[in-house]
Motif scaffolding. Structure first.
Motif, PDB file in Angstrom:
ATOM      1  N   GLU A 214       1.049  -1.039  -0.233  1.00 33.19           N
ATOM      2  CA  GLU A 214      -0.109  -0.205   0.254  1.00 33.19           C
ATOM      3  C   GLU A 214       0.316   1.553  -0.455  1.00 33.19           C
ATOM      4  OE1 GLU A 214      -2.236   0.411   3.361  1.00 33.19           O
ATOM      5  OE2 GLU A 214      -3.385   2.170   2.977  1.00 33.19           O
ATOM      6  N   LEU A 217       1.965   1.568  -2.799  1.00 31.16           N
ATOM      7  CA  LEU A 217       1.611   2.641  -4.465  1.00 31.16           C
ATOM      8  C   LEU A 217       1.388   4.259  -3.955  1.00 31.16           C
ATOM      9  CD1 LEU A 217      -1.184   0.288  -4.683  1.00 31.16           C
ATOM     10  CD2 LEU A 217       0.456   1.131  -6.552  1.00 31.16           C
ATOM     11  N   THR A 218       0.908   4.090  -2.222  1.00 33.04           N
ATOM     12  CA  THR A 218       0.725   5.905  -2.129  1.00 33.04           C
ATOM     13  C   THR A 218       1.306   6.568  -2.208  1.00 33.04           C
ATOM     14  OG1 THR A 218      -1.122   4.920  -0.347  1.00 33.04           O
ATOM     15  CG2 THR A 218      -0.022   7.060  -0.329  1.00 33.04           C
ATOM     16  N   PHE A 219       2.735   6.036  -1.828  1.00 35.06           N
ATOM     17  CA  PHE A 219       4.165   6.854  -1.880  1.00 35.06           C
ATOM     18  C   PHE A 219       5.007   6.766  -3.049  1.00 35.06           C
ATOM     19  CE2 PHE A 219       3.176   6.228   2.806  1.00 35.06           C
ATOM     20  CZ  PHE A 219       3.469   8.156   3.321  1.00 35.06           C
TER      21      PHE A 219
ATOM     22  N   LEU B 133      -0.750  13.402   1.932  1.00 33.81           N
ATOM     23  CA  LEU B 133       0.934  13.249   2.488  1.00 33.81           C
ATOM     24  C   LEU B 133       1.447  15.135   1.166  1.00 33.81           C
ATOM     25  CD1 LEU B 133       1.456   9.774   0.001  1.00 33.81           C
ATOM     26  CD2 LEU B 133       1.276  10.371   2.234  1.00 33.81           C
ATOM     27  N   PHE B 306       8.253  12.433   3.594  1.00 35.89           N
ATOM     28  CA  PHE B 306       7.081  12.950   4.014  1.00 35.89           C
ATOM     29  C   PHE B 306       6.770  13.423   4.997  1.00 35.89           C
ATOM     30  CE2 PHE B 306       6.914  10.787  -0.315  1.00 35.89           C
ATOM     31  CZ  PHE B 306       6.268  10.726  -0.930  1.00 35.89           C
ATOM     32  N   GLY B 351      -3.974  10.458   0.329  1.00 35.23           N
ATOM     33  CA  GLY B 351      -2.978   9.170   1.061  1.00 35.23           C
ATOM     34  C   GLY B 351      -3.350   7.476   0.185  1.00 35.23           C
ATOM     35  N   PRO B 353      -4.251   4.972  -2.749  1.00 32.98           N
ATOM     36  CA  PRO B 353      -3.763   5.173  -4.104  1.00 32.98           C
ATOM     37  C   PRO B 353      -4.915   5.098  -4.770  1.00 32.98           C
ATOM     38  CG  PRO B 353      -3.405   3.503  -2.598  1.00 32.98           C
ATOM     39  CD  PRO B 353      -4.062   4.073  -1.728  1.00 32.98           C
TER      40      PRO B 353
END
Lengths: 333, 596
Positions: A214, A217-219, B133, B306, B351, B353
């Motif tokens: 996850e 995918l997010t970062f 983020l 981040f 946040g 995806p």
């Protein structure tokens, strides 16, 4: 004819539901747990499966990480355990367990890599990304293996093997592939210098993160270059991701494919009827909905039918994995 | 920008340190489970809005009971300090939170480490769901970034910090007209971007991107590197908004390169700045005007950190099971796809995806959605705490003249319960603030009121000469405690003379500043020309090679001339602080001293 078949199917489903409900009612009315609902202990990674089982059948559920199971003094309150097959060798729990069910659902182990970095790694690996090659590159600078300076070092993420059956399976696959797929591993193999050095380099570059995919995918690739996980987690998340994020990642199935296999294991003093509930259509559907490949159930979006699954999990057996876990603790200390 | 906004910003800055701005709870909140959230300021509006939507949704129910969301503003560092101390005095500090949402998860590590050090149980036992983020970037005026090779050459802390240490400054890059390199960063005790930048700086000093250790921090060459970087700092502060507002004001005045060359901020701030809304707050009717020179984001090649804005449900004794369940429901709600699209509008990356990283994270805004390419490893909690402690040692030292108004109105009662006067409260705050200075900071004390001195100039009196705090701390404390109210308020004279004094004794190795606390308007017939004062101050603060002395005024009490103090601050590229309620003066003093 089609209507008739549909009617038959519906009747079968109703019948199945009555049987399951009957099993639950039996459990509430008698047996070894008088007056108490059956309780299913779930491996933490299978929580969504168990939540659905709770919703559809009304059984009680409890979740615990692998190390939580070993230390839980209230095991007597549970009737059975839904977990990964290789976890059942957990020595602290094994004496309390009955015989495991046949495998209920399976999920191949996968590596997720960013497309651009995957291409560099592929070249470095001589055409195919293998665990051996991932371990060799782990922690090195990307620049040293043909990548961009700005990519930093090769960073990996996977679930914590000391708390997660998924994580344990992953290091098992890595070790098995280091020695070769046909090697019958034993505890002594992990003490070999070349394996120890390789495994140390690999695992010191890993961040233990149960949500590693996850986070990839997010970062984006900023966070992880390579994530090891199971298809059941990665496939559906990837399918649900926005296109710009989805297109940056690809899933690889290291050859030979290894699988994390889900089984139900009764506790010796538990209520036998729980088995019927877990292996019912409801149980099978819950596993499929959580992304596992289940015979006779349609896979959900993001879970492909290829590559085909091997006959066995292709993982070292449970006792050997326990020994590998000790080695992992040593190298990541 | 409307004139009143800077005051709003400084009010916000003041409230950051313990002050409270409560989001309005729904009308039916009384009968509902209330989830109190302590949120860092940048997402207060968004979380409040989502809280109101949530309260109207079907998801806002736990065991049949409705759920209300109440959001309070607390800067990450201030909330960490409160939680470290078990959140004392909720009547003053705001309700104890069920959810803590600092800007970044790193604060959870700092909190639990400090609690562990004090023998206390952790409060953050499960990681929070990342709500949105934004990466830490180095924001630079575009021509300055181009002079370093942007956008073709990957740049990082190494390049920027090398320039910070180069005595030739911008002349070494072919731009002597830009003067020395000036760096803006916030105080890591208070600010997430300040903490992230400081961590990144230590990584750059060691050449590492992971495994930063306490041993690394203690290495002499690492300390020397950090000390050199800090020497280029303009000033610190509790919020990046001060930097962005000052940059914007300089830009509007046609001096886009004079105030700062680079500022460590979150990517979201670059969006706001380039929209012409540097503080991210739009007053009703305000029309943003884009800056003449936009900022671009440098995503450090070494990696960055981040801000992940987690929603952390606290494992604290005051959080009931029902409240935790309600908090989980809200946490799930805000990460739903349709709600995540809202975060983009605020300049954050979603946040979840399942939502694309789209506009405004675009090249047109000086940003690159495919960046950053790598992240720095968040250090372990003991190392994080060590970074902050180490920074205290190497940060740029300060040379500060405290100028306190002792006019007659300072004798007015400020606390009816205790009978304390405004001066009593200010004295306590000033003494408490002395603890925030380091031993080798230099501090002096001047008081002002008409005819306070028998000698010329008669409008002020130097009670303690500027000197090292290690030497004169007792004198400062004794002198502050003995202050008594006297006559009028010769604000302009004391401002100008104090400024000139600091200019005459300017020390380029330090942050040179005047802190003026005043509760009234200028009451001096001999010097009543504000325009003349502002012209004098501006004349010494425009251009690239000025000697920067900053004036940080504190508008104290309801009668203070906030507008004038604001203009004085702006004329010196500093920030004004408001303590209209005298009870807030301790927090406001802390905020002011965070600049040093």
């Amino acid at each position: 004819m089609r209507r008739f078949l549909a009617l038959l199917g519906a009747l079968a489903m109703v019948g199945g539901a009555i049987l399951v409900r009957g099993a639950i009612d039996d459990a509430s009315g008698g047996g070894s747990n008088d007056g108490k609902k059956m309780t299913l202990l779930c491996a933490a990674e299978l929580e969504t499966v168990c939540d659905e089982l709770h919703d559809t059948t009304g059984i009680r559920i409890a979740t615990a990480p692998m190390d939580g199971v070993a230390s839980n003094a209230e095991l007597a309150d549970y009737d059975g355990w839904l977990t990964f097959e290789r976890n059942t060798a957990n020595s602290a729990v094994a004496p309390l367990l009955g015989a495991a069910s046949p495998v209920l659902g399976r999920s191949p182990l996968v590596l997720a890599v960013g497309k651009e970095r995957g291409a560099v790694l592929e070249q470095q690996c001589g055409g195919e990304i293998t665990w051996r090659c991932v371990g060799d590159a782990a922690g090195s600078s990307w620049a040293s293996i043909g990548g961009e300076v700005a990519w930093g070092n090769v960073k990996l993420g996977h679930a914590d093997p000391s708390t997660s059956g998924e994580g344990l399976a992953i290091i098992g696959q890595a070790a098995q592939q280091f020695f070769g797929p046909t090697k019958n591993l034993s505890r002594d193999d992990f003490e070999q210098d070349n394996f120890f050095a390789w495994f140390t380099q690999l695992e010191r570059a890993v961040e233990s993160d149960d949500a590693a995919f996850e986070h990839l995918l997010t970062f984006g690739a900023a966070r992880y270059d390579v994530v090891a996980t199971i298809e059941a987690l990665a496939g559906p998340q990837l399918a649900a991701a926005a296109r710009d994020r989805r297109d940056r990642v690809r899933l690889l199935y290291p050859d030979p494919v290894a699988t994390a296999d889900v089984v139900f294991v009764p506790f010796i003093d538990g209520n036998d009827s729980l088995f019927d509930v877990v292996v019912s259509d409801d149980g099978r559907a819950a596993l499929a909905h959580a992304g596992f490949r289940v015979d006779g159930e349609d896979p959900i979006a993001g879970v492909p039918t290829a590559p085909p699954l091997p006959d066995s999990s292709n993982l070292p057996d449970g006792g050997v994995l326990e020994a590998l876990l000790q080695t992992w603790r040593e190298v990541t200390r | 920008m409307m004139l009143r906004r800077p005051i709003a910003v400084t009010l916000a800055a003041a409230t950051i340190l313990g002050g409270i701005v409560l989001a309005e709870a729904p009308a039916s909140a009384g009968s509902c489970i209330t989830v109190d959230i302590a949120s860092s300021p940048e997402k207060l509006v968004l979380l409040t809005e989502l809280g109101e939507r949530f309260a109207k949704s079907d998801e806002a129910r736990v065991d049949g009971q409705c759920v209300a969301i109440q959001v309070q503003r607390q800067s990450s560092g201030a909330a960490e300090a409160l939680l470290e101390a078990d959140w004392p005095k909720p009547s003053k500090n705001g309700p104890r939170p069920v959810i803590w949402s600092p800007s970044a998860s790193t604060w959870a590590g700092v909190l639990d480490q400090r609690r562990a050090d004090a023998g206390k149980d952790p409060y953050v036992t499960t990681p929070g769901k990342s709500f949105m983020l934004t990466p830490l970037v180095i924001a630079m005026p575009e021509p300055m970034a181009e002079a370093l090779g942007y956008p073709d050459t990957p740049l990082g802390f190494e390049d920027v910090l090398a320039l910070a240490q180069d005595p030739a400054g911008w002349a070494g890059k072919g731009h002597p007209e830009w003067g020395p390199f000036k760096f803006g960063k916030t105080n890591p005790h208070f600010s997430t971007s300040g903490l992230a930048e400081t961590v990144a700086q230590y990584y750059a000093a060691t050449g590492k991107t992971s495994d930063l250790s306490l041993e690394d921090l203690a290495r002499p060459e690492v300390e020397a590197y950090s000390r050199a970087v800090e020497s280029a700092v303009v000033h610190y502060g509790d919020t990046t908004l001060t930097f962005l507002n000052n940059l914007y004001r300089s830009d509007r005045r046609g001096d886009p390169f004079g105030y700062a060359s680079a500022v460590a901020v979150e990517e979201k701030s670059v969006v706001d700045y380039n929209r012409g809304n540097p503080d991210g707050i739009l007053d009703p009717g305000e029309k943003p005007r884009k800056p003449r020179v936009p900022l671009v984001a440098i995503y450090p090649k070494e990696g960055t950190l981040f801000s992940d804005n987690p929603l952390m449900i606290l494992d604290a004794p005051w959080v009931s099971n029902k409240e935790a369940d309600a908090a989980r429901a809200f946490s799930n709600f805000v990460t739903e796809k349709q709600n995540q699209k809202r975060v983009l509008k605020f300049g954050f990356r979603p946040g979840n995806p399942a939502v694309s990283i789209g506009a405004p994270i675009t090249a047109a805004n000086g940003l690159d959605p495919s960046q950053p390419q790598t992240t720095l490893e968040v250090p372990s909690p003991p190392v994080l705490a060590g970074v902050i402690d180490e920074w205290d040692q190497v940060r740029k030292k300060a040379r500060v003249l405290l100028v306190i108004d002792v006019s007659g109105s300072m004798g007015d009662e400020a606390d009816s319960r205790t009978g304390a006067t405004k001066l009593d409260l200010a004295k306590r705050a000033a003494v408490a603030a002395l603890d925030q200075f380091q031993a080798d900071d230099e501090v002096g004390l001047r008081v002002f009121s008409t005819d306070i001195s028998s000698d010329e100039p008669t409008d002020y009196l130097d009670l303690v000469p500027i000197g090292a705090v290690s030497d004169n701390r007792n004198d400062l404390e004794r002198s502050i405690k003995s202050l008594v109210p006297t006559q009028g308020t010769p604000l302009y004279t004391v401002t100008q003379d104090s400024y000139q004094r600091m200019l005459d004794e300017f020390d380029a190795t330090r942050i040179n500043a005047v802190v003026i606390l005043s509760d009234g308007r200028n009451e001096d017939d001999r010097n009543n020309d504000l325009q003349d004062l502002l012209k004098y101050l501006r004349g010494r603060n425009e251009g690239e090679t000025t000697t920067p002395v900053r004036i940080f005024p504190i508008a104290y009490g309801g009668d203070a001339d906030e507008g004038t103090l604001q203009r004085i601050a702006e004329a010196t590229n500093a920030a004004a602080y408001s303590a209209v309620d005298p009870a807030t003066i301790i927090n406001v003093f802390n905020a002011v001293v965070s600049n040093f």
